[in-house]
Design a protein around this motif. Structure first.
Motif, short mmCIF file in Angstrom:
data_model
loop_
_atom_site.label_atom_id
_atom_site.label_comp_id
_atom_site.label_asym_id
_atom_site.label_seq_id
_atom_site.Cartn_x
_atom_site.Cartn_y
_atom_site.Cartn_z
N GLY A 184 0.85 -1.73 -0.02
CA GLY A 184 -0.05 -0.21 0.00
C GLY A 184 0.57 1.24 -0.32
N LEU A 185 1.99 0.99 0.63
CA LEU A 185 2.64 2.42 1.30
C LEU A 185 3.07 2.96 -0.63
CD1 LEU A 185 3.83 2.51 4.93
CD2 LEU A 185 1.85 3.39 3.89
N ILE A 186 4.04 1.58 -1.09
CA ILE A 186 4.56 1.71 -2.40
C ILE A 186 3.82 2.31 -3.17
CG2 ILE A 186 5.71 0.29 -4.24
CD1 ILE A 186 6.79 -1.67 -1.89
N ILE A 187 2.41 1.87 -2.87
CA ILE A 187 1.56 2.24 -4.78
C ILE A 187 1.53 4.11 -3.70
CG2 ILE A 187 -1.06 2.79 -4.65
CD1 ILE A 187 -0.86 -0.95 -4.48
N VAL A 188 0.90 4.87 -2.71
CA VAL A 188 0.61 5.57 -2.86
C VAL A 188 1.94 6.35 -3.06
CG1 VAL A 188 0.66 7.46 0.03
CG2 VAL A 188 -0.68 4.81 -0.71
N ALA A 189 3.39 6.30 -2.84
CA ALA A 189 4.15 6.76 -2.83
C ALA A 189 4.47 6.88 -4.81
CB ALA A 189 6.44 6.42 -2.26
N LEU A 190 4.34 6.26 -4.91
CA LEU A 190 4.03 5.73 -6.33
C LEU A 190 4.13 7.47 -6.56
CD1 LEU A 190 5.44 2.29 -8.96
CD2 LEU A 190 6.17 4.27 -8.93
N VAL A 191 2.54 7.06 -6.79
CA VAL A 191 0.90 7.75 -7.54
C VAL A 191 1.64 9.15 -6.84
CG1 VAL A 191 -0.95 8.50 -6.70
CG2 VAL A 191 -0.42 6.02 -7.29
#
Lengths: 252, 316
Positions: free
Chosen positions: B223-230
């Motif tokens: 989840g955090l990877i998705i958030v950081a990427l976006v």
């Protein structure tokens, strides 16, 4: 069967559960009782792999708990703790459907929904199934969570103080449901209970803990006894028999 | 609110957005456009619309995922230091690679955004006092500390101007050739949808997740990877859009609940509609000039945020 052998759990340096050994029989309600800080909840958490124990072994169906795959174990054993996830707005039906997660990883099949329907039926939640959890009363919410556990379809159901904050009517209702889970569905139920009378009325087997150790265990009828209770709770508790049930009069 | 209405709103506002601007292109010109008009349309208007829709949807979803994973309704990329960390990452990439390609910038911004968010999650783990308002305040403080570090180094290296450009979200600079990086977040949003049920369960707490056989830590990390990427991609192409990740998921949650799978389409659409609306407003208010999106969203968003805070007190 669940076998706990010489289990020790420390928080920091302080042992909370000390060298506990106990066998939990299938198809029965086993109650963990004892004063505050006796290690009941810790023991329950260790059995349900929510916390890792330090020394000793826990066998679930003859396989050590650390050797089980997390997902397989979640089809075998379910734990319900007194938690405060009330800020999550899910409907009762959605919550119950999450009980099928171990089987479907979120993509529910026809069979999964069948289980959800049965759980709703069993807990009599038809009228509430589309209500949000935060709109329910404490008793209704507890029923919804138990329904989820039923949908999870595990052999063992563990509950940590399921009667907390419930009034008499709802506490009795929950205990009757647990009894039905054992008698009608053949489940094995393990509960941490504070009220000795609920343990006396509804459980088959009692495990009494004090200071992290088991000081008494046996069939309910043997444990509910003035001498034993004195040892467990440091209180003189007279026992009266009403309609063949032992009532502990601990108020005075 | 029905999904249908959101779709209609999105279509209507999209058409309006395409035909508003300093040089007039009217809707019935569409089949008889001059060369200049065609060029403006393809080089500027359409890229602007696409970037608004993607950025709006992405930031709203990033906020939704964060709120679910932290179990706090007031945590979002703006209130957890994610955006500030991404900005620091952009600065670092400017300092290290003298002429960083957009890809290099995005990657550095992503790494920093991810690190910043992890640090915030670590702080969160160590806070004993888990009050709903206190946690985002800690996040805002944390973000400001990172922001001041960014400003310090930007000042030392004469990069203040470039770095403030990323502080204020702005769609007026969007042109073809400068926004395509945003497309990266589209597949990421689909991955988010794939994980939706797991995020919901993770949001019920670690014990709840373990009981259902879910690897809690792994799901949180994804989840955090998705958030950081976006976030990194949006900050890099558009700039910081405040409050979006905060208010949109909260509004959706009020009428829909917290089932992520059900909420994702609503959140994405409402995010896009909201940014589109704010952008059109910003372009109309002082026509033919325009107000940057960061400002319009900031003003309207903070108003909605205050309303949500007060509403929460009422229901608490």
């Amino acid at each position: 069967m669940i076998k706990i052998k010489n289990l020790t759990k420390k928080f920091g340096e302080k042992p909370v559960v000390k060298d506990v050994s106990v066998h939990i029989q299938k198809g029965k309600i086993t109650s963990f009782i004892g004063p505050n800080g006796a290690g009941k909840s810790t023991l329950l958490s260790a059995v349900s792999r929510l916390i890792k124990h330090d020394i000793g072994e826990i066998f679930i169906e003859d396989k050590e708990i650390k050797k089980w795959k997390n997902n397989d174990l979640s089809k075998k054993i379910a734990i319900l703790r007194q938690s405060n996830f009330l800020n999550v707005r899910l409907t009762v039906r959605e919550l119950i459907s999450f009980g099928r997660f171990p089987y479907s990883q979120g993509r529910l099949t026809e069979e999964d929904w069948q289980h959800v329907e049965e759980a709703i039926e069993f807990m009599d939640l038809h009228d509430l199934q589309d209500s949000f959890l935060d709109e329910l009363s404490g008793g209704q919410r507890q029923r919804a969570f138990i329904a989820m556990v039923i949908a999870q379809d595990t052999e063992y159901i563990l509950l940590d103080e399921p009667l907390n904050n419930l009034d008499m009517k709802h506490a009795v209702q929950i205990m009757k449901i647990l009894r039905r889970l054992v008698d009608e569905l053949g489940k094995t139920v393990i509960i941490v209970l504070h009220d000795i009378n609920f343990a006396s009325f509804y459980s088959d087997y009692i495990v009494a803990l004090k200071d992290g150790k088991i000081i008494k265990q046996g069939p309910t009828d043997e444990i509910i006894d003035q001498v034993n209770l004195k040892e467990i709770y440091d209180m003189d508790i007279p026992i009266r028999t009403i309609d063949q049930c032992k009532v502990c009069v601990y108020f005075a | 609110m029905k999904l249908r209405y959101l779709v209609i709103a999105l279509i209507v506002l999209s058409i309006v957005s395409l035909f508003i601007g300093a040089s007039s292109i009217r809707i019935f010109d569409i089949f008889s456009m001059t060369e200049l008009q065609t060029q403006i349309f393809i080089q500027s208007r359409i890229p602007r619309l696409i970037s608004i829709v993607i950025a709006g949807a992405s930031m709203a979803i990033a906020g939704l995922i964060m709120q679910q994973l932290t179990r706090n309704k007031f945590v979002s990329p703006t209130t957890a230091g994610t955006m500030d960390s991404a900005r620091l990452g952009i600065l670092v990439s400017l300092l290290i690679f003298t002429s960083a390609s957009p890809m290099q910038q995005a990657l550095t911004a992503f790494v920093f955004a991810l690190l910043g968010t992890f640090v915030f999650m670590k702080i969160l783990d160590n806070i004993k006092f888990k009050d709903a308002i206190f946690i985002p305040l800690v996040g805002i403080m944390f973000g400001n500390i990172i922001g001041s570090i960014t400003t310090f180094f930007a000042y030392r290296h004469d990069l203040i101007q470039s770095i403030t450009a990323w502080l204020q979200g702005d769609f007026s600079m969007i042109m073809s050739g400068r926004y395509e990086l945003l497309y990266l977040s589209v597949p990421i949003l689909f991955i988010a949808y794939f994980f939706a049920n797991k995020f919901t369960i993770a949001g019920m707490g670690e014990e709840f997740a373990i009981n259902l056989g879910l690897n809690h830590k792994q799901v949180v990390n994804i989840g955090l990877i998705i958030v950081a990427l976006v976030t990194a991609v949006v900050v890099l192409t558009v700039g910081v859009i405040p409050f979006l990740g905060l208010i949109i998921p909260n509004i959706v949650s009020i009428y829909q609940g917290d089932n992520l799978k059900k909420n994702l389409p609503h959140t994405a659409l409402l995010g896009a509609v909201f940014v589109l609306f704010c952008d059109i407003l910003g372009r109309v208010v002082i026509y033919p000039y325009e107000i940057p999106i960061g400002l319009t969203v900031g003003v309207i968003g903070s108003g909605v945020f205050i309303y949500l805070l007060l509403r929460r007190r009422q229901y608490a």
